[in-house]
Enzyme design. Sequence first.
Site, PDB file in Angstrom:
ATOM      1  N   HIS A  13       1.229  -1.323  -0.203  1.00 61.53           N
ATOM      2  CA  HIS A  13       0.288   0.094   0.183  1.00 61.53           C
ATOM      3  C   HIS A  13       0.916   1.263  -0.335  1.00 61.53           C
ATOM      4  CE1 HIS A  13      -2.765   3.940   1.467  1.00 61.53           C
ATOM      5  NE2 HIS A  13      -3.325   2.292   1.246  1.00 61.53           N
ATOM      6  N   LEU A  73      -3.414  -8.718   3.203  1.00 62.07           N
ATOM      7  CA  LEU A  73      -3.344 -10.117   3.610  1.00 62.07           C
ATOM      8  C   LEU A  73      -4.782  -9.946   2.708  1.00 62.07           C
ATOM      9  CD1 LEU A  73      -3.867 -11.955   5.569  1.00 62.07           C
ATOM     10  CD2 LEU A  73      -5.373  -9.757   7.304  1.00 62.07           C
ATOM     11  N   GLY A  76      -9.335  -7.011  -1.903  1.00 68.35           N
ATOM     12  CA  GLY A  76      -9.791  -5.749  -1.329  1.00 68.35           C
ATOM     13  C   GLY A  76      -9.632  -4.890  -2.626  1.00 68.35           C
ATOM     14  N   HIS A  78      -8.218  -1.941  -3.611  1.00 65.56           N
ATOM     15  CA  HIS A  78      -6.999  -2.277  -3.744  1.00 65.56           C
ATOM     16  C   HIS A  78      -6.655  -3.431  -5.129  1.00 65.56           C
ATOM     17  CE1 HIS A  78      -6.144   1.671  -2.019  1.00 65.56           C
ATOM     18  NE2 HIS A  78      -6.066   0.845  -1.028  1.00 65.56           N
TER      19      HIS A  78
END
Length: 126
Positions: A13, A73, A76, A78
């Site tokens: 990120h 993890l 999602g 992104h």
Amino acid sequence: MSPSKTELILFAHGSSIESANQAVRDVARSMASAGDYTVEAAFLGGGQPDLMKAVENAAGRSAKKVVVIPYFLTLGLHLQRDLPELVQQAAVAHPNVSIETAPPLDGHPALVGILLDRAAALLHGD
């Protein structure tokens, strides 16, 4: 770098806290030491380089294939929206480089062991 001219990009990120970005770069460096690949960290935002620059760097080192490994993890927003768009843009900019994306960390069998190890360290004072 491996004979197949494949490079790995550890995609995270990114953060406005540089020490967090450096931690990802350290993981990439450890991956390179443990494996037979050139590994570079890249960031969605808040860190450098971004994915496009990392692919450009790999292409400049004559990589023919790049594997993007999400340091996320779960699958999602992104990874469902942003990463495919960025990979597509990089593929257009570097048509001589094949770019593939690995799945996120979630679901990998080693993850449960890592979580239990973290718990045990606190519970048993290790």
